[in-house]
Design an enzyme around this catalytic site. Structure first.
Site, PDB file in Angstrom:
ATOM      1  N   ASP A  15       0.788  -1.230   0.000  1.00  0.00           N
ATOM      2  CA  ASP A  15       0.000   0.000   0.000  1.00  0.00           C
ATOM      3  C   ASP A  15       0.825   1.288   0.000  1.00  0.00           C
ATOM      4  OD1 ASP A  15      -1.782  -2.019   0.529  1.00  0.00           O
ATOM      5  OD2 ASP A  15      -2.381  -1.263   2.494  1.00  0.00           O
ATOM      6  N   GLU A  63     -10.404  -1.155   4.329  1.00  0.00           N
ATOM      7  CA  GLU A  63      -9.042  -0.673   4.544  1.00  0.00           C
ATOM      8  C   GLU A  63      -8.830   0.656   3.831  1.00  0.00           C
ATOM      9  OE1 GLU A  63      -6.175  -4.431   5.121  1.00  0.00           O
ATOM     10  OE2 GLU A  63      -6.743  -4.141   3.025  1.00  0.00           O
TER      11      GLU A  63
END
Length: 463
Positions: A12, A184
């Site tokens: 990420d 998320e």
């Protein structure tokens, strides 16, 4: 253009921020190997969004746990008290130890070194197993910092005057969108609709794993209103809108403090269904092409998210090649390139499908096109190469594409192992990793059926 580390694992994007002439890109990173683990923040900087310089690791695990995903902001007025009245950078991240908690760190030297706040965590865990990925921004109208954190299958919203002391303001999502997996990496920002500054909507972005339309992980978005305390979504709670219906655009985050006001973001080009099996060495994982975001009004009056590659990519174009003419069942002109920016403008005629084959060679091809009957943009990587990444990898992914009249235009950024496709001015987007064999670099247009024509521009992308 697409950032990848010199070595080891990344996932990420974190802490995307512009400060003193540099775009900062942080991301999840394992400094010690190419599987997921030892989560730290890798760091790279760029002055143009396309050429990145990798710097030393910024944040590493400590007694509170690993440094999971988060964000970064410029504290222009030193609300935190860390900078002696001057501006500085503050990172907000998840400390992932026995529980997941939110912590901060600050830098007084343009992000080169970081000091963790002695009062961490600034938001202790409230008893939620998945409590992570804080996104922070300054909300001008209420004069405070706002923080979003993913809490299981919803988003909690907090407020603070100083980035150190936080109170919960509201919650969103328990009855909205897709709940096929854990939520998320939230993001929240305001954009004008159709370029009209008097008409704006807020965009709330939430990644989810699993439950994506292509299988595995994906990212959904909501439009609505945010009053500094609460987000209220447009449309019905059951509606699900996906940012990208390809398999490999996850956890996107937008840059804070971009000086020209553009809303820019990028995502991790992988999927948790097979991320640990991607056959690269000595690195594993990379970021997407940076994209500029906008909002437009759809045919039914709904507000839609639009994504386009940043205009800065034009500076990397070289060796322009052009071909125009009719397409037969055997195709048209053929070009070569393993890192290309392609614009293809098709007249459909009575063809049932049109498009481009990229990364074609003895081991296969990746087919990108428009299916006229289905009204879909698609990427077909079922024959992209002989490497067997995983059982989930060979697939055809598609997204609805409404075409007015007899014309369709595709923009394709293809760079060795990834294909990003933009159509309808960026309303339809697909991102897919591919695994072409060595020497698979042929590019050609195709048509299924008669009467199609194409204008094809192919640019090499220089390093």
């Amino acid at each position: 253009m697409r950032f990848a580390p010199a070595r080891n694992w990344i996932n990420d994007p974190n802490g995307l921020v512009f400060f003193e002439g540099e775009y900062h890109l942080f991301c999840q990173h394992n400094p010690h190997g190419d599987p997921w683990g030892n989560m730290s923040w890798a760091h790279a900087v760029s002055t143009d969004l396309v050429r990145w310089e990798e710097l030393p690791v910024a944040l590493e695990p400590d007694e509170l746990g690993a440094a999971y995903s988060g964000s970064a902001v410029v504290d222009h007025h030193d609300t935190s008290g860390f900078f002696g009245g001057r501006p500085g950078l503050v990172a907000i991240y998840t400390s992932a130890g026995e529980s997941q908690q939110q912590s901060i760190a600050y830098s007084t030297d343009r992000g080169r070194t970081w000091t963790k706040h002695v009062g961490n965590p600034v938001i202790p865990n409230p008893g939620i197993a998945d409590f992570r990925d804080p996104k922070v921004f300054w909300h001008e109208r209420t004069g405070r910092w706002v923080l979003l954190v993913a809490a299981g299958d919803r988003i909690q919203i907090y407020g603070s005057a100083n980035l150190r002391d936080w109170e919960q303001l509201s919650e969103f999502g328990v009855e909205h969108g897709s709940h096929g997996g854990v939520w998320e990496c939230p993001d929240l920002f305001e954009l004008p609709v159709d370029g009209d500054p008097a008409r704006t909507r807020w965009v709330l972005v939430v990644s989810i794993n699993p439950g994506g339309p292509a299988g595995g992980s994906a990212t959904q978005y909501f439009t609505g209103d945010f009053d500094g305390t609460r987000f209220t979504a447009d449309g019905s709670p059951e509606e699900v809108r996906w940012v990208d219906r390809g398999a490999d655009f996850y956890a996107p985050q937008s840059f804070s403090d971009v000086p020209d006001g553009r809303r820019l973001w990028l995502g991790w080009t992988s999927n948790w269904a097979y991320a640990d099996k991607i056959p690269t060495d000595p690195w594993r994982g990379m970021m997407s092409t940076p994209r500029e975001l906008s909002l437009t009004t759809g045919a039914g009056g709904e507000v839609l998210l639009v994504q386009q590659p940043v205009e800065d990519i034009a500076g990397m174009r070289a060796n322009r090649r052009f071909w125009s003419g009719p397409l037969t069942e055997s195709g048209g002109a053929e070009f070569r390139g393993s890192a290309v920016d392609v614009v293809a403008r098709f007249q459909l005629g009575v063809a049932s499908a049109v498009g481009l084959d990229v990364f074609a060679g003895p081991g296969g091809r990746t087919r990108v096109g428009y299916d006229v009957a289905a009204g879909e943009l698609f990427v077909d990587r079922t024959g992209s190469g002989s490497a067997q990444v995983s059982a989930e990898f060979p697939a055809r992914h598609s997204t609805p594409l409404a075409v007015g009249g007899d014309a369709v235009e595709l923009r394709i950024i293809a760079d060795r192992s990834c294909v990003e496709v933009f159509a309808a001015g960026g309303r339809a987007v697909l991102t897919d990793l591919v695994s072409p064999d060595e020497g698979s670099d042929r590019i050609s247009a195709f048509a299924d059926g008669a009467g199609a024509q194409v204008e094809l521009e192919v640019f090499d992308l220089s390093p």
